[in-house]
Design a protein around this motif. Sequence first.
Motif, PDB file in Angstrom:
ATOM      1  N   SER B  31      -3.556   3.540   3.496  1.00  0.00           N
ATOM      2  CA  SER B  31      -3.606   4.289   4.754  1.00  0.00           C
ATOM      3  C   SER B  31      -4.669   5.381   4.735  1.00  0.00           C
ATOM      4  CB  SER B  31      -2.236   4.895   5.050  1.00  0.00           C
ATOM      5  OG  SER B  31      -1.803   5.692   3.972  1.00  0.00           O
ATOM      6  N   ASP B  32      -5.049   5.849   3.537  1.00  0.00           N
ATOM      7  CA  ASP B  32      -6.100   6.851   3.434  1.00  0.00           C
ATOM      8  C   ASP B  32      -7.016   6.479   2.277  1.00  0.00           C
ATOM      9  OD1 ASP B  32      -5.551   9.050   5.360  1.00  0.00           O
ATOM     10  OD2 ASP B  32      -3.641   9.150   4.290  1.00  0.00           O
ATOM     11  N   HIS B  33      -8.321   6.507   2.511  1.00  0.00           N
ATOM     12  CA  HIS B  33      -9.253   6.285   1.404  1.00  0.00           C
ATOM     13  C   HIS B  33      -9.794   7.598   0.882  1.00  0.00           C
ATOM     14  CE1 HIS B  33      -9.572   1.907   1.169  1.00  0.00           C
ATOM     15  NE2 HIS B  33      -9.191   1.941   2.433  1.00  0.00           N
ATOM     16  N   LEU B  34      -9.480   8.660   1.591  1.00  0.00           N
ATOM     17  CA  LEU B  34      -9.934   9.973   1.158  1.00  0.00           C
ATOM     18  C   LEU B  34      -8.767  10.943   1.273  1.00  0.00           C
ATOM     19  CD1 LEU B  34     -12.298  11.945   0.420  1.00  0.00           C
ATOM     20  CD2 LEU B  34     -12.444  12.394   2.862  1.00  0.00           C
ATOM     21  N   GLY B  43       0.407  18.131  -2.013  1.00  0.00           N
ATOM     22  CA  GLY B  43       0.695  16.761  -2.402  1.00  0.00           C
ATOM     23  C   GLY B  43       0.815  15.887  -1.166  1.00  0.00           C
ATOM     24  N   THR B  44       0.732  14.585  -1.376  1.00  0.00           N
ATOM     25  CA  THR B  44       0.787  13.687  -0.233  1.00  0.00           C
ATOM     26  C   THR B  44       1.273  12.321  -0.695  1.00  0.00           C
ATOM     27  OG1 THR B  44      -0.454  12.844   1.658  1.00  0.00           O
ATOM     28  CG2 THR B  44      -1.592  12.886  -0.426  1.00  0.00           C
ATOM     29  N   THR B  45       1.597  11.462   0.267  1.00  0.00           N
ATOM     30  CA  THR B  45       1.974  10.088  -0.034  1.00  0.00           C
ATOM     31  C   THR B  45       1.076   9.165   0.765  1.00  0.00           C
ATOM     32  OG1 THR B  45       4.245  10.756  -0.382  1.00  0.00           O
ATOM     33  CG2 THR B  45       3.864   8.430  -0.021  1.00  0.00           C
ATOM     34  N   VAL B  46       0.538   8.170   0.078  1.00  0.00           N
ATOM     35  CA  VAL B  46      -0.338   7.214   0.735  1.00  0.00           C
ATOM     36  C   VAL B  46       0.414   5.890   0.806  1.00  0.00           C
ATOM     37  CG1 VAL B  46      -2.440   5.859   0.389  1.00  0.00           C
ATOM     38  CG2 VAL B  46      -2.476   8.338   0.058  1.00  0.00           C
ATOM     39  N   THR B  47       0.304   5.215   1.951  1.00  0.00           N
ATOM     40  CA  THR B  47       0.952   3.919   2.091  1.00  0.00           C
ATOM     41  C   THR B  47      -0.056   2.821   1.787  1.00  0.00           C
ATOM     42  OG1 THR B  47       2.381   4.810   3.798  1.00  0.00           O
ATOM     43  CG2 THR B  47       2.211   2.421   3.668  1.00  0.00           C
ATOM     44  N   LEU B  48       0.351   1.895   0.909  1.00  0.00           N
ATOM     45  CA  LEU B  48      -0.472   0.723   0.647  1.00  0.00           C
ATOM     46  C   LEU B  48       0.234  -0.462   1.272  1.00  0.00           C
ATOM     47  CD1 LEU B  48      -2.319  -0.329  -2.516  1.00  0.00           C
ATOM     48  CD2 LEU B  48      -0.752  -1.936  -1.450  1.00  0.00           C
ATOM     49  N   LEU B 169       4.122  -9.720   4.939  1.00  0.00           N
ATOM     50  CA  LEU B 169       3.614  -8.341   4.913  1.00  0.00           C
ATOM     51  C   LEU B 169       4.366  -7.529   3.857  1.00  0.00           C
ATOM     52  CD1 LEU B 169       1.750  -6.277   6.396  1.00  0.00           C
ATOM     53  CD2 LEU B 169       3.684  -5.812   7.896  1.00  0.00           C
ATOM     54  N   PHE B 170       3.592  -6.871   2.974  1.00  0.00           N
ATOM     55  CA  PHE B 170       4.242  -6.014   1.972  1.00  0.00           C
ATOM     56  C   PHE B 170       3.690  -4.604   2.064  1.00  0.00           C
ATOM     57  CE2 PHE B 170       0.565  -7.898  -0.185  1.00  0.00           C
ATOM     58  CZ  PHE B 170      -0.037  -6.794  -0.749  1.00  0.00           C
ATOM     59  N   ARG B 171       4.480  -3.681   1.531  1.00  0.00           N
ATOM     60  CA  ARG B 171       4.011  -2.295   1.510  1.00  0.00           C
ATOM     61  C   ARG B 171       4.665  -1.520   0.374  1.00  0.00           C
ATOM     62  NH1 ARG B 171       5.591   1.202   6.416  1.00  0.00           N
ATOM     63  NH2 ARG B 171       5.895   2.821   4.854  1.00  0.00           N
ATOM     64  N   THR B 172       3.974  -0.441  -0.030  1.00  0.00           N
ATOM     65  CA  THR B 172       4.546   0.455  -1.031  1.00  0.00           C
ATOM     66  C   THR B 172       3.987   1.854  -0.795  1.00  0.00           C
ATOM     67  OG1 THR B 172       5.009   0.764  -3.378  1.00  0.00           O
ATOM     68  CG2 THR B 172       2.785   0.105  -2.831  1.00  0.00           C
ATOM     69  N   GLN B 173       4.702   2.829  -1.341  1.00  0.00           N
ATOM     70  CA  GLN B 173       4.283   4.225  -1.170  1.00  0.00           C
ATOM     71  C   GLN B 173       3.729   4.758  -2.482  1.00  0.00           C
ATOM     72  OE1 GLN B 173       4.672   5.938   1.660  1.00  0.00           O
ATOM     73  NE2 GLN B 173       6.179   4.772   2.832  1.00  0.00           N
ATOM     74  N   VAL B 174       2.557   5.381  -2.421  1.00  0.00           N
ATOM     75  CA  VAL B 174       1.941   5.952  -3.625  1.00  0.00           C
ATOM     76  C   VAL B 174       1.980   7.476  -3.510  1.00  0.00           C
ATOM     77  CG1 VAL B 174      -0.074   5.929  -5.122  1.00  0.00           C
ATOM     78  CG2 VAL B 174       0.376   3.968  -3.606  1.00  0.00           C
ATOM     79  N   PRO B 175       2.785   8.136  -4.365  1.00  0.00           N
ATOM     80  CA  PRO B 175       2.892   9.600  -4.257  1.00  0.00           C
ATOM     81  C   PRO B 175       1.803  10.321  -5.058  1.00  0.00           C
ATOM     82  CG  PRO B 175       4.470   8.784  -5.866  1.00  0.00           C
ATOM     83  CD  PRO B 175       3.645   7.597  -5.422  1.00  0.00           C
ATOM     84  N   PHE B 176       1.205  11.334  -4.480  1.00  0.00           N
ATOM     85  CA  PHE B 176       0.248  12.179  -5.199  1.00  0.00           C
ATOM     86  C   PHE B 176       0.768  13.623  -5.167  1.00  0.00           C
ATOM     87  CE2 PHE B 176      -2.315   8.621  -3.691  1.00  0.00           C
ATOM     88  CZ  PHE B 176      -2.969   8.246  -4.849  1.00  0.00           C
TER      89      PHE B 176
END
Lengths: 306, 249
Positions: B31-34, B43-48, B169-176
């Motif tokens: 969802s975000d490349h930057l 901190g943030t969470t990006v959805t893949l 369709l698959f998805r996962t959350q990547v926490p930063f």
Amino acid sequence: MDIYLPIAEMSVNLFLLLGLGGAVGFLSGVFGVGGGFLMTPLLIFVGIPPPVAVGSEASQILASSVSGVQAHMRRGNVDVKMGLVLVGGGFLGSAFGVWLFALLRSLGQIDLVISLAYVIFLGTVGTLMFVESAGTMIRTRRRRGSESFTRQHRHLWLHGLPLKMRFHKSRLYISALMPLGLGFLVGILSAIMGVGGGFLMVPAMIYLIGMPTAVVVGTSLFQIAFVTAVTTFLHATNNQTVDIVLALSLIVGGVVGAQLGSGVGGRLRGEQLRILLAIIVLAVCAKIAFDLIAQPADLYSLGRGH
Amino acid sequence: MRRAVAIILAALALLVRPDAGRAQGLAADISDHLIAITTAFTGTTVTLFGISEKRADIIVTVIGPREEQVVRRKDRVAGIWINVQNMAFADVPEYYFVASSRPIQQIAHPDIQARLELGLEHIALRPVDAEGRDISDILAFRDALIRNKQRADLYAPKPGVVRFVGEKLFRTQVPFPANVPPGIYQVQVFELVDGQVADAQRSTLVISKIGLEAEVFDFAQNRAPLYGIAAIIISIVAGWLAGIIFRRG
């Protein structure tokens, strides 16, 4: 509200920083001390990396000593000549201290040395202050009102070292090596501990050098302002550990706190102030000593460089 | 909300795009490349998310920039805990995240797990100057490195979950976390069939300090003497102003 500290590379609650600055500023207003010896350990307790705490504290102390020395300059309470000799020693000490700091950091021992330096100096100064002020309190209670302060103007062998110099304002004719050496020692402490060093310099000026008490605080602030400026510069260039965002947050809190504190300080008696300060100093010392002795939760830690 | 809509639209675009390339392909995006580290960054969470035409098992890894990392060990010396031993590891990822649609051991061949660094135990951590060091010693330092990274929230304590929503369709959350180091992050999505990689997709994610933070950091790192002088001036001005306020107050 969290604020991201660019050099510490972490986010901290802004109100926590303002509160810390305010609380330590209040205490320094009450007791008339710099507060670096409280602020640096507190920053480390809240998770700021010790090297960044020390580097940033130098610039905060610079700000508070600049604001403090102005009033003393106006009242003529600064022995500029003595101050400059102290500054000369302080520059050398600061340079040596920052070099030592970088070396210890690369060896992974800087955190330990910061802690040990705090335990030794806070323990010694806190104990001496406690004993002295408790003694004064007991004596004044025994013979009320007969408190008289006599300065012991002893001529120590230290005064007879070569390079004698006349200090008009302090009415002294002593070896310049003494203030030079004291400045050097305080410069090292400034670089390694993130303190101004007033807690060591003020008693040394009174009891070792024999300066009149009226000019002691102003002159020590004069020295601290110059030495912390150099320490800030050297930490910024050699270690990149000066976080100006952190320093500014603490300065803002500190200004307000000191304003409130000086009002309270005026209402307390000298020995009451000193015994309270001694208790705070010893409490900080005990906390740091405990952390050194208690077994850490994890014996392993990650280091930078090697 | 806007972000959620954007993700759904992007996912739909993946589903219907005419040039879907390989008919049985894998397509994925984040969802975000930057990620911008600004003053307010906590901190943030990006959805893949992605499409697996085969509806095969999916493993996702996100690996941060690699750097040498020193691990130190304390021992009691004269009653005080002191760092006495250390070991450096080369090319240690500053951040590591893995997620899978089923437990990794069940869907990837052990060789594949090791080669693609699937799972904490397979991260390539090569000790520097390990000559003469005990294997058990090296392992203890290795475990400690991972444990400390986990404590700093930079390595997840356990693998994340890749969920299928619908058929393909698959998805996962990547926490930063807030302390995520800036740099270029490698995002890899693997499609696994019979324990082997059937398809893979690689992309990058940039985490960088933006705005005032970036400028202060660059200034401090690249023009240190000037930064030092600026810090002195700022402090003196702040102190001087405070002195004036005190005098009036």
